[in-house]
Write an enzyme that holds these catalytic residues in place. Structure first.
Site, PDB file in Angstrom:
ATOM      1  N   GLY A   2       0.812  -1.200   0.000  1.00 49.02           N
ATOM      2  CA  GLY A   2       0.000   0.000   0.000  1.00 49.02           C
ATOM      3  C   GLY A   2       0.845   1.249   0.000  1.00 49.02           C
ATOM      4  O   GLY A   2       2.052   1.220   0.230  1.00 49.02           O
ATOM      5  N   GLN A   7       3.111   9.869   1.825  1.00 50.90           N
ATOM      6  CA  GLN A   7       4.395   9.196   1.634  1.00 50.90           C
ATOM      7  C   GLN A   7       5.116   9.683   0.382  1.00 50.90           C
ATOM      8  O   GLN A   7       6.331   9.527   0.276  1.00 50.90           O
ATOM      9  CB  GLN A   7       4.215   7.685   1.529  1.00 50.90           C
ATOM     10  CG  GLN A   7       3.895   7.011   2.835  1.00 50.90           C
ATOM     11  CD  GLN A   7       3.726   5.521   2.636  1.00 50.90           C
ATOM     12  OE1 GLN A   7       2.649   5.062   2.318  1.00 50.90           O
ATOM     13  NE2 GLN A   7       4.807   4.776   2.815  1.00 50.90           N
ATOM     14  N   CYS A  52       7.658  -1.184   6.109  1.00 43.33           N
ATOM     15  CA  CYS A  52       7.131   0.016   5.441  1.00 43.33           C
ATOM     16  C   CYS A  52       8.118   0.498   4.388  1.00 43.33           C
ATOM     17  O   CYS A  52       9.331   0.493   4.632  1.00 43.33           O
ATOM     18  CB  CYS A  52       6.890   1.104   6.481  1.00 43.33           C
ATOM     19  SG  CYS A  52       6.141   2.603   5.822  1.00 43.33           S
ATOM     20  N   LEU A  53       7.592   0.933   3.254  1.00 43.07           N
ATOM     21  CA  LEU A  53       8.442   1.493   2.204  1.00 43.07           C
ATOM     22  C   LEU A  53       9.211   2.711   2.692  1.00 43.07           C
ATOM     23  O   LEU A  53      10.302   3.000   2.199  1.00 43.07           O
ATOM     24  CB  LEU A  53       7.578   1.891   0.998  1.00 43.07           C
ATOM     25  CG  LEU A  53       6.922   0.760   0.230  1.00 43.07           C
ATOM     26  CD1 LEU A  53       5.935   1.322  -0.791  1.00 43.07           C
ATOM     27  CD2 LEU A  53       7.957  -0.102  -0.447  1.00 43.07           C
ATOM     28  N   HIS A  94      -2.468   0.511   8.672  1.00 37.67           N
ATOM     29  CA  HIS A  94      -1.101   0.972   8.426  1.00 37.67           C
ATOM     30  C   HIS A  94      -1.110   2.214   7.530  1.00 37.67           C
ATOM     31  O   HIS A  94      -0.471   3.226   7.842  1.00 37.67           O
ATOM     32  CB  HIS A  94      -0.290  -0.163   7.782  1.00 37.67           C
ATOM     33  CG  HIS A  94       1.119   0.211   7.462  1.00 37.67           C
ATOM     34  ND1 HIS A  94       2.183  -0.230   8.199  1.00 37.67           N
ATOM     35  CD2 HIS A  94       1.639   0.986   6.472  1.00 37.67           C
ATOM     36  CE1 HIS A  94       3.304   0.273   7.684  1.00 37.67           C
ATOM     37  NE2 HIS A  94       2.994   1.003   6.630  1.00 37.67           N
ATOM     38  N   GLU A  95      -1.837   2.138   6.420  1.00 39.15           N
ATOM     39  CA  GLU A  95      -1.886   3.276   5.496  1.00 39.15           C
ATOM     40  C   GLU A  95      -2.633   4.463   6.113  1.00 39.15           C
ATOM     41  O   GLU A  95      -2.253   5.618   5.925  1.00 39.15           O
ATOM     42  CB  GLU A  95      -2.520   2.866   4.163  1.00 39.15           C
ATOM     43  CG  GLU A  95      -1.770   1.784   3.417  1.00 39.15           C
ATOM     44  CD  GLU A  95      -0.281   2.058   3.234  1.00 39.15           C
ATOM     45  OE1 GLU A  95       0.132   3.232   3.125  1.00 39.15           O
ATOM     46  OE2 GLU A  95       0.495   1.077   3.225  1.00 39.15           O
ATOM     47  N   HIS A  98      -0.486   6.695   8.149  1.00 40.13           N
ATOM     48  CA  HIS A  98       0.287   7.667   7.367  1.00 40.13           C
ATOM     49  C   HIS A  98      -0.509   8.958   7.142  1.00 40.13           C
ATOM     50  O   HIS A  98       0.057  10.051   7.135  1.00 40.13           O
ATOM     51  CB  HIS A  98       0.686   7.092   6.008  1.00 40.13           C
ATOM     52  CG  HIS A  98       1.824   6.138   6.058  1.00 40.13           C
ATOM     53  ND1 HIS A  98       3.109   6.491   6.403  1.00 40.13           N
ATOM     54  CD2 HIS A  98       1.874   4.805   5.803  1.00 40.13           C
ATOM     55  CE1 HIS A  98       3.898   5.437   6.356  1.00 40.13           C
ATOM     56  NE2 HIS A  98       3.176   4.393   5.988  1.00 40.13           N
TER      57      HIS A  98
END
Length: 137
Positions: A2, A7, A52-53, A94-95, A98
């Protein structure tokens, strides 16, 4: 799996994710949600490993609600209401974090944070953001 708009430097409440986690087979299954809101959380929790990215080469155990109820708009501007469970609930939470300026390392236990701190220190060295430079790690 995601990505949330903040981000990539876009200050909008928008997220996209693949509920299957399969980049090869699931690329047509991406879910896009605009202005999502979690309207109900389960009291039951589960702990699973997340990465996480935004924080490459690290991961840690994060506690999340087992299920959530969400309201959002889809790409057509239609309001949707849905209950997410399991893996999809975890991805969404999680998203969603952000969108509120929270990242998974903020949810790690003290022990979990200590385990990833050396990698965080490497990232600070590599990309800056240390003391006096506006860094938050």
């Amino acid at each position: 799996v995601g990505l949330a708009a903040p981000q990539v430097g876009i200050n909008q409440r928008l997220m996209v994710y693949n509920p299957t986690g399969d980049a090869q087979k699931g690329w047509l299954q991406e879910t896009v949600l605009i202005n999502p809101r979690i309207v109900e959380y389960s009291e039951a929790k589960c702990i699973e490993t997340e990465g996480c990215l935004s924080f490459p080469d690290m991961n840690g155990e994060v506690e999340r609600s087992k299920w959530i109820k969400v309201e959002a708009m889809n790409l057509k501007g239609k309001t949707i209401k849905k209950k997410f469970t399991g893996w999809e609930a975890r991805i969404f939470q999680h998203e969603y974090d952000h969108l509120d300026g929270t990242v998974y390392i903020d949810r790690l236990t003290e022990e979990g944070r200590a385990l990833v701190q050396p990698r965080l220190d490497e990232l600070i060295q590599e990309f800056g953001g240390g003391e006096g430079q506006g860094g938050a790690l």
